[in-house]
Design a protein around this motif. Structure first.
Motif, PDB file in Angstrom:
ATOM      1  N   VAL A 109     -15.413  25.243  35.416  1.00 52.43           N
ATOM      2  CA  VAL A 109     -15.175  26.673  35.606  1.00 52.43           C
ATOM      3  C   VAL A 109     -14.662  26.948  37.016  1.00 52.43           C
ATOM      4  N   ARG A 110     -15.207  26.266  38.010  1.00 51.99           N
ATOM      5  CA  ARG A 110     -14.720  26.448  39.379  1.00 51.99           C
ATOM      6  C   ARG A 110     -13.240  26.102  39.504  1.00 51.99           C
ATOM      7  N   ARG A 111     -12.764  25.226  38.651  1.00 51.80           N
ATOM      8  CA  ARG A 111     -11.352  24.821  38.674  1.00 51.80           C
ATOM      9  C   ARG A 111     -10.511  25.619  37.670  1.00 51.80           C
ATOM     10  N   GLY A 112     -11.101  26.619  37.036  1.00 53.82           N
ATOM     11  CA  GLY A 112     -10.372  27.425  36.058  1.00 53.82           C
ATOM     12  C   GLY A 112     -10.236  26.752  34.707  1.00 53.82           C
ATOM     13  N   GLY A 113     -11.027  25.741  34.442  1.00 50.92           N
ATOM     14  CA  GLY A 113     -10.953  24.995  33.189  1.00 50.92           C
ATOM     15  C   GLY A 113     -11.841  25.575  32.108  1.00 50.92           C
ATOM     16  N   TYR A 114     -11.594  26.824  31.745  1.00 49.21           N
ATOM     17  CA  TYR A 114     -12.432  27.502  30.764  1.00 49.21           C
ATOM     18  C   TYR A 114     -12.323  26.861  29.378  1.00 49.21           C
ATOM     19  N   THR A 115     -11.138  26.424  29.012  1.00 47.40           N
ATOM     20  CA  THR A 115     -10.944  25.794  27.707  1.00 47.40           C
ATOM     21  C   THR A 115     -11.733  24.494  27.620  1.00 47.40           C
ATOM     22  N   ALA A 116     -11.687  23.689  28.676  1.00 43.92           N
ATOM     23  CA  ALA A 116     -12.435  22.428  28.701  1.00 43.92           C
ATOM     24  C   ALA A 116     -13.945  22.695  28.673  1.00 43.92           C
ATOM     25  N   ALA A 117     -14.393  23.699  29.425  1.00 47.88           N
ATOM     26  CA  ALA A 117     -15.821  24.036  29.454  1.00 47.88           C
ATOM     27  C   ALA A 117     -16.284  24.514  28.082  1.00 47.88           C
ATOM     28  N   ARG A 118     -15.473  25.346  27.429  1.00 43.26           N
ATOM     29  CA  ARG A 118     -15.815  25.811  26.084  1.00 43.26           C
ATOM     30  C   ARG A 118     -15.880  24.641  25.108  1.00 43.26           C
ATOM     31  N   ALA A 119     -14.955  23.698  25.242  1.00 42.13           N
ATOM     32  CA  ALA A 119     -14.948  22.527  24.357  1.00 42.13           C
ATOM     33  C   ALA A 119     -16.205  21.694  24.560  1.00 42.13           C
ATOM     34  N   LEU A 120     -16.614  21.507  25.810  1.00 43.51           N
ATOM     35  CA  LEU A 120     -17.821  20.725  26.090  1.00 43.51           C
ATOM     36  C   LEU A 120     -19.056  21.391  25.491  1.00 43.51           C
ATOM     37  N   LEU A 121     -19.114  22.702  25.570  1.00 41.82           N
ATOM     38  CA  LEU A 121     -20.272  23.433  25.036  1.00 41.82           C
ATOM     39  C   LEU A 121     -20.184  23.673  23.533  1.00 41.82           C
ATOM     40  N   GLY A 122     -19.032  23.389  22.944  1.00 40.48           N
ATOM     41  CA  GLY A 122     -18.881  23.606  21.511  1.00 40.48           C
ATOM     42  C   GLY A 122     -18.719  25.064  21.143  1.00 40.48           C
ATOM     43  N   ILE A 123     -18.263  25.883  22.079  1.00 43.66           N
ATOM     44  CA  ILE A 123     -18.071  27.307  21.802  1.00 43.66           C
ATOM     45  C   ILE A 123     -16.888  27.445  20.860  1.00 43.66           C
ATOM     46  N   GLY A 124     -17.099  28.188  19.799  1.00 40.37           N
ATOM     47  CA  GLY A 124     -16.050  28.398  18.815  1.00 40.37           C
ATOM     48  C   GLY A 124     -15.964  27.285  17.790  1.00 40.37           C
ATOM     49  N   PRO A 149     -24.828  28.705  32.539  1.00 41.98           N
ATOM     50  CA  PRO A 149     -24.026  29.724  33.190  1.00 41.98           C
ATOM     51  C   PRO A 149     -22.659  29.118  33.528  1.00 41.98           C
ATOM     52  N   PRO A 150     -21.610  29.844  33.515  1.00 40.85           N
ATOM     53  CA  PRO A 150     -21.517  31.299  33.380  1.00 40.85           C
ATOM     54  C   PRO A 150     -21.376  31.778  31.943  1.00 40.85           C
ATOM     55  N   PHE A 151     -21.444  30.857  30.940  1.00 42.40           N
ATOM     56  CA  PHE A 151     -21.311  31.264  29.545  1.00 42.40           C
ATOM     57  C   PHE A 151     -22.610  31.819  28.986  1.00 42.40           C
ATOM     58  N   ASP A 152     -23.714  31.596  29.654  1.00 44.48           N
ATOM     59  CA  ASP A 152     -24.976  32.247  29.319  1.00 44.48           C
ATOM     60  C   ASP A 152     -25.128  33.433  30.270  1.00 44.48           C
ATOM     61  N   TRP A 153     -26.198  34.174  30.087  1.00 45.05           N
ATOM     62  CA  TRP A 153     -26.452  35.296  30.985  1.00 45.05           C
ATOM     63  C   TRP A 153     -26.754  34.782  32.384  1.00 45.05           C
TER      64      TRP A 153
END
Length: 168
Positions: free
Chosen positions: A74-89, A108-112
């Motif tokens: 996330v610090r590097r702007g890699g939201y797609t990679a972070a979502r993939a790691l967490l299995g979001i979607g 965090p930051p995908f949790d509260w």
């Protein structure tokens, strides 16, 4: 460790690293930390490393590793990679954590997150006697952030709403 982390940007080096990472060497925590310190390491490289490790959500240590890697991405702007790691979607996890304040905030930051900045504070608690809710307190003379969650949504139309109660 800095040299090994730098070398991980090369796909050929990562290919050689995969079996070592899967065996969970003692230096794995240092390696993950070093990956986070080196800004040139792209989020996709971090995701590839995470997949090589074979992170398990049932392992407390793996939750820690996942949290670190998501933070680095996330610090590097890699939201797609972070979502993939967490299995979001991918049916493993919802895109939006809708309430659920009784659960632990693991990623965090995908949790509260509760920055409690300015004149605003937030904390989960029993406010409405209907399970765990989010209790907000505000200093009306100051702005700030009480609670936040990173949302990465596909293009489309969305309706966001909230319910309040016991205001004073």
């Amino acid at each position: 460790m800095p040299v090994l982390a730098s070398a991980a940007v090369d796909p050929a080096v990562r290919e050689q690293l995969r079996p070592m990472l899967a065996r969970r060497p003692d230096w794995l925590p240092l390696f993950i930390d070093q990956l986070g310190r080196q800004k040139q390491i792209a989020p996709d490289v971090l995701l590839d490393v995470a997949n090589a490790i074979g992170l398990r959500p049932s392992s407390a240590q793996d939750v820690t590793f996942t949290r670190q890697l998501v933070s680095h991405m996330v610090r590097r702007g890699g939201y797609t990679a972070a979502r993939a790691l967490l299995g979001i979607g991918e049916q493993r996890r919802e895109q939006v954590r809708n309430g659920g304040f009784e659960n632990s905030d693991l990623f965090p930051p995908f949790d509260w997150a509760y920055p409690n900045s300015g004149g605003w504070t937030a904390a989960p608690g029993h406010v409405l006697d209907q399970g765990t809710q989010l209790e907000l307190r505000a200093n009306y003379t100051a702005g700030g952030i009480a609670a936040q969650q990173l949302l990465v949504l596909t293009p489309g139309h969305y309706i966001l709403h909230y319910r309040t109660g016991a205001s004073s």
